[in-house]
Design an enzyme around this catalytic site. Sequence first.
Site, PDB file in Angstrom:
ATOM      1  N   LYS A 125      30.664   6.676  78.531  1.00 54.81           N
ATOM      2  CA  LYS A 125      31.157   6.861  77.172  1.00 54.81           C
ATOM      3  C   LYS A 125      31.968   8.165  77.095  1.00 54.81           C
ATOM      4  CE  LYS A 125      29.424   7.047  72.408  1.00 54.81           C
ATOM      5  NZ  LYS A 125      28.199   7.079  71.603  1.00 54.81           N
ATOM      6  N   GLN A 126      31.528   9.168  77.875  1.00 55.56           N
ATOM      7  CA  GLN A 126      32.143  10.498  77.763  1.00 55.56           C
ATOM      8  C   GLN A 126      31.861  11.306  79.016  1.00 55.56           C
ATOM      9  OE1 GLN A 126      29.012  10.548  74.690  1.00 55.56           O
ATOM     10  NE2 GLN A 126      29.352  12.758  74.704  1.00 55.56           N
ATOM     11  N   TRP A 146      24.114  18.619  69.578  1.00 59.09           N
ATOM     12  CA  TRP A 146      24.550  19.612  70.577  1.00 59.09           C
ATOM     13  C   TRP A 146      26.015  19.977  70.379  1.00 59.09           C
ATOM     14  CZ3 TRP A 146      26.869  18.243  75.859  1.00 59.09           C
ATOM     15  CH2 TRP A 146      27.573  17.028  75.803  1.00 59.09           C
ATOM     16  N   ASP A 147      26.721  19.206  69.574  1.00 60.71           N
ATOM     17  CA  ASP A 147      28.127  19.481  69.267  1.00 60.71           C
ATOM     18  C   ASP A 147      28.301  20.946  68.851  1.00 60.71           C
ATOM     19  OD1 ASP A 147      27.467  16.751  69.039  1.00 60.71           O
ATOM     20  OD2 ASP A 147      29.144  16.314  67.708  1.00 60.71           O
ATOM     21  N   GLU A 190      26.368   8.493  76.914  1.00 56.25           N
ATOM     22  CA  GLU A 190      25.391   7.712  76.140  1.00 56.25           C
ATOM     23  C   GLU A 190      25.440   6.219  76.438  1.00 56.25           C
ATOM     24  OE1 GLU A 190      26.354   9.107  72.172  1.00 56.25           O
ATOM     25  OE2 GLU A 190      24.749  10.584  72.311  1.00 56.25           O
TER      26      GLU A 190
HETATM   27  O1  IFM Z   1      26.800  14.448  69.999  1.00 48.52           O
HETATM   28  C1  IFM Z   1      27.666  13.370  69.990  1.00 48.52           C
HETATM   29  C2  IFM Z   1      27.435  12.564  71.252  1.00 48.52           C
HETATM   30  O2  IFM Z   1      27.685  13.316  72.402  1.00 48.52           O
HETATM   31  C3  IFM Z   1      28.299  11.327  71.234  1.00 48.52           C
HETATM   32  N1  IFM Z   1      28.023  10.542  70.071  1.00 48.52           N
HETATM   33  C4  IFM Z   1      28.283  11.272  68.824  1.00 48.52           C
HETATM   34  C5  IFM Z   1      27.464  12.547  68.754  1.00 48.52           C
HETATM   35  C6  IFM Z   1      27.804  13.323  67.466  1.00 48.52           C
HETATM   36  O3  IFM Z   1      29.131  13.773  67.487  1.00 48.52           O
END
Ligand code: IFM
Length: 462
Positions: free
Chosen positions: A317-318, A76-77, A204
């Site tokens: 994580k984010q 999804w990046d 995640e």
């Molecule tokens: O898409 C990301 C995810 O959100 C976090 N882990 C790494 C992936 C790839 O950059």
Amino acid sequence: DEAKELGFETLCERHAKVWEKKWAETDIKIVGDDAAQLAIRMAAYHLNRADHEDDPRVAICAKGYAGEAYCGRYFWDTEINMLPFFIHTNPKGARNLILFRFKTLEGAKRNAAGYGYSGARYAWESSVTGEEECACWQYADHEIHVTADIIYAMMHYVRATGDYEFIDRYGLEIMVETARYWVERVDRDKEGVFHLLGVMGPDEYLPMTKNNAFTNRMVKFALTMTVKYLEQFRERNASGYRELVEKTALTDRMIEHFKEVRDNIRTPYDKETKIILQSDDFEEYADLDFDAIWKDRSRCFGEFISQEKNYRSKALKQADVLEMMMLYPEDFTEEQLADNYDYYEPITTHDSSLSAAVHGILAAQLGRMDEAERFLQKVIDIDMSEAKRGAEEGIHIANCGGIWQMIVYGFAGLKSAMWSDEINLNPHLPSCWESVEIPLKWHGKQYHITVNRNGCKCVEMN
Ligand code: IFM
């Protein structure tokens, strides 16, 4: 043979011309901050060189083809982190990235079938055929938001460029097939509310939650757009609609089902909600004493905790709820944004390279400049700090898109084309920046934006 025929000098000249054009369209100039200047040039360079604007068989893999980590797969990046850069500097490149998802629709259908669903389910880690390549069950099975993120990205592209024809030619088929998947993926309760159970949101570190707010919001958006554009298409182009119906075996009953889920999927907040829960079960996870666990904050939090404990704790994580607030600013008040920022940021580890830019953008939009500058340093360090050696396994190219977004949406304060027809700026510059100049394409026209201490100016170029 062709290259040999042309000779080195001609090839070199051609190459230089292409890059001259690319730099003219993308180069952001910052006065007062050499580190940020270098970082945005590094980011623009990698985004430009990793993109193959004429070849929809490929998108941009998570390491920007600069290393073997993630084995060249697409996440999804592309849609959420990189696409805005291309939408506003190279719409053809942006179009091509979305076209990649159309070209891989068959693979997405095979993924859905593999899980026992109709329609199309995009891979968490996509191969060039669209098939799931992710080796870890948590992400492959549960991080499903990517399927709706693709619709969001397509609408963002279309709204920013005016290329509505893209929806007719390619988008409707993606919309119908993904909607078909969503209406089977939801679970209906006795009250007629639809839930998304067993979901990993952008965060995640929680692999199997109930109604992740981000995911549910994305799915509602995707279904809303699907129904809207199907209805418009039926009105406007009867024969095109018949072809679509034939190709996808779409029925009126199916559309009713899309509408039912669109209207009744759980969206666990409104304008009055103070803290938006990341998921319905978020409060049940354990609170952590971060200082006791995370002994060295220059390293990832994940190195200091077992996965087993992490997965049952409130440690993000984010960005997750905050990512949603950034992408759907119209849903929230500034007060809600501030409250949720204050709640989530302290429990977010930023172990993912996708996190810092989102926080930096929101901090700048809130006018919290010390905080925004702290995150600017963080996004710069992700690939450029020699001590961290972050680029050892390839560029964090989502963060390259993040640096661009942080400058454009955060510091220059551009309102996303998704929610604004006009160029609308509300700048908050870092303390040492004298000015920033941004080339920006908007609805087919080229603009040059200048922001300095006296305000901002946006000039249409010929
Ligand atoms: O898409 C990301 C995810 O959100 C976090 N882990 C790494 C992936 C790839 O950059």
